[in-house]
Design an enzyme around this catalytic site. Structure first.
Site, PDB file in Angstrom:
ATOM      1  N   ARG A   1       0.845  -1.205   0.000  1.00 38.27           N
ATOM      2  CA  ARG A   1       0.000   0.000   0.000  1.00 38.27           C
ATOM      3  C   ARG A   1       0.878   1.252   0.000  1.00 38.27           C
ATOM      4  O   ARG A   1       1.896   1.311   0.708  1.00 38.27           O
ATOM      5  CB  ARG A   1      -0.922   0.007   1.218  1.00 38.27           C
ATOM      6  CG  ARG A   1      -1.725  -1.278   1.316  1.00 38.27           C
ATOM      7  CD  ARG A   1      -3.196  -1.072   1.516  1.00 38.27           C
ATOM      8  NE  ARG A   1      -3.834  -2.392   1.473  1.00 38.27           N
ATOM      9  CZ  ARG A   1      -4.677  -2.812   0.528  1.00 38.27           C
ATOM     10  NH1 ARG A   1      -5.030  -2.001  -0.452  1.00 38.27           N
ATOM     11  NH2 ARG A   1      -5.194  -4.026   0.561  1.00 38.27           N
ATOM     12  N   ASP A   2       0.458   2.238  -0.797  1.00 33.51           N
ATOM     13  CA  ASP A   2       1.183   3.512  -0.830  1.00 33.51           C
ATOM     14  C   ASP A   2       1.063   4.195   0.539  1.00 33.51           C
ATOM     15  O   ASP A   2      -0.002   4.202   1.152  1.00 33.51           O
ATOM     16  CB  ASP A   2       0.618   4.416  -1.931  1.00 33.51           C
ATOM     17  CG  ASP A   2       1.564   5.540  -2.275  1.00 33.51           C
ATOM     18  OD1 ASP A   2       2.150   5.508  -3.378  1.00 33.51           O
ATOM     19  OD2 ASP A   2       1.738   6.474  -1.438  1.00 33.51           O
ATOM     20  N   ILE A   3       2.146   4.780   0.994  1.00 33.90           N
ATOM     21  CA  ILE A   3       2.172   5.420   2.314  1.00 33.90           C
ATOM     22  C   ILE A   3       1.326   6.696   2.341  1.00 33.90           C
ATOM     23  O   ILE A   3       0.881   7.124   3.398  1.00 33.90           O
ATOM     24  CB  ILE A   3       3.643   5.721   2.730  1.00 33.90           C
ATOM     25  CG1 ILE A   3       3.764   5.855   4.228  1.00 33.90           C
ATOM     26  CG2 ILE A   3       4.183   6.938   2.001  1.00 33.90           C
ATOM     27  CD1 ILE A   3       5.205   5.839   4.714  1.00 33.90           C
TER      28      ILE A   3
ATOM     29  N   ASN B   1       5.059   6.310 -13.612  1.00 33.55           N
ATOM     30  CA  ASN B   1       5.801   7.515 -13.953  1.00 33.55           C
ATOM     31  C   ASN B   1       7.223   7.142 -14.350  1.00 33.55           C
ATOM     32  O   ASN B   1       7.842   6.269 -13.729  1.00 33.55           O
ATOM     33  CB  ASN B   1       5.836   8.458 -12.747  1.00 33.55           C
ATOM     34  CG  ASN B   1       4.484   9.081 -12.460  1.00 33.55           C
ATOM     35  OD1 ASN B   1       3.801   9.524 -13.380  1.00 33.55           O
ATOM     36  ND2 ASN B   1       4.094   9.122 -11.196  1.00 33.55           N
TER      37      ASN B   1
ATOM     38  N   VAL C   1      10.675   7.972  -6.906  1.00 31.51           N
ATOM     39  CA  VAL C   1      11.462   6.853  -6.373  1.00 31.51           C
ATOM     40  C   VAL C   1      12.110   6.120  -7.556  1.00 31.51           C
ATOM     41  O   VAL C   1      11.394   5.655  -8.464  1.00 31.51           O
ATOM     42  CB  VAL C   1      10.577   5.886  -5.558  1.00 31.51           C
ATOM     43  CG1 VAL C   1      11.401   4.728  -5.033  1.00 31.51           C
ATOM     44  CG2 VAL C   1       9.896   6.628  -4.412  1.00 31.51           C
TER      45      VAL C   1
ATOM     46  N   HIS D   1       1.569   2.120 -10.164  1.00 32.93           N
ATOM     47  CA  HIS D   1       0.501   2.494  -9.240  1.00 32.93           C
ATOM     48  C   HIS D   1      -0.802   1.830  -9.688  1.00 32.93           C
ATOM     49  O   HIS D   1      -1.134   1.849 -10.881  1.00 32.93           O
ATOM     50  CB  HIS D   1       0.257   4.008  -9.279  1.00 32.93           C
ATOM     51  CG  HIS D   1       1.401   4.864  -8.847  1.00 32.93           C
ATOM     52  ND1 HIS D   1       1.471   5.458  -7.614  1.00 32.93           N
ATOM     53  CD2 HIS D   1       2.524   5.256  -9.508  1.00 32.93           C
ATOM     54  CE1 HIS D   1       2.568   6.182  -7.520  1.00 32.93           C
ATOM     55  NE2 HIS D   1       3.236   6.082  -8.664  1.00 32.93           N
TER      56      HIS D   1
ATOM     57  N   HIS E   1       7.906   1.340 -10.258  1.00 32.30           N
ATOM     58  CA  HIS E   1       6.688   1.018  -9.510  1.00 32.30           C
ATOM     59  C   HIS E   1       5.489   1.345 -10.384  1.00 32.30           C
ATOM     60  O   HIS E   1       5.450   2.382 -11.033  1.00 32.30           O
ATOM     61  CB  HIS E   1       6.615   1.749  -8.174  1.00 32.30           C
ATOM     62  CG  HIS E   1       6.971   3.200  -8.241  1.00 32.30           C
ATOM     63  ND1 HIS E   1       8.262   3.653  -8.406  1.00 32.30           N
ATOM     64  CD2 HIS E   1       6.196   4.302  -8.178  1.00 32.30           C
ATOM     65  CE1 HIS E   1       8.270   4.969  -8.438  1.00 32.30           C
ATOM     66  NE2 HIS E   1       7.019   5.391  -8.309  1.00 32.30           N
TER      67      HIS E   1
END
Ligand code: 5GP
Length: 125
Positions: A38-40, A97, A106, A112, A110
């Site tokens: 899960r994204d922070i 991205n 980052v 999303h 990744h």
């Protein structure tokens, strides 16, 4: 600060540290090639990050150097996670991205997954 996706892989990036277990994360899926968590700072009710376990800076790097097994695993994982989260019927968005114009922050690839509400237009005009 957005990253330059042409730079070499940095083993101290935050997702490398998550992969090494140095930083906690809320895992939603894991296999030999993929970790998802899960994204922070979630931007939607469901906001999950899906990453390869290998050292890839971006989609560009992964698409060029990733093995067929790694690429298949990442694509399959994104679909499975979305199904398991109940996102297919209401709909969801997948986004990666790459580099400075995208705002990638980052330097470890990744993907999303966003869902859980109407997501609005694809890009702000
Ligand atoms: P980017 O802008 O690079 O496409 O997205 C980076 C994402 O990583 C952001 O949505 C941000 O909230 C997330 N993120 C940054 N640091 C951490 C962290 O330590 N843990 C988790 N779970 N997500 C993070």
């Amino acid at each position: 600060m957005p990253i330059d996706a042409t730079r070499p892989y940095d083993d101290e990036n935050i997702f490398a540290r998550i992969l090494r277990g140095e930083i906690p994360s809320k895992t939603v899926y894991e296999d030999d090639h993929v970790l998802a968590f899960r994204d922070i700072n979630p931007l939607a009710p469901t906001h999950i990050l899906v990453i390869p376990k290998g050292r890839y800076v971006s989609w560009d790097d992964f698409s060029e150097r990733g093995s067929a097994d790694e690429i298949a695993a990442l694509v399959k994982a994104v679909g499975k996670i979305a199904r398991d989260e109940g996102l297919v019927e209401p709909g969801y968005r997948v986004l990666a991205n790459v580099g400075m114009n995208s705002g990638q922050e980052v330097p470890h690839l990744h993907v999303h997954i966003f869902g859980g509400k109407p997501l609005g237009p694809m890009l702000a005009r």
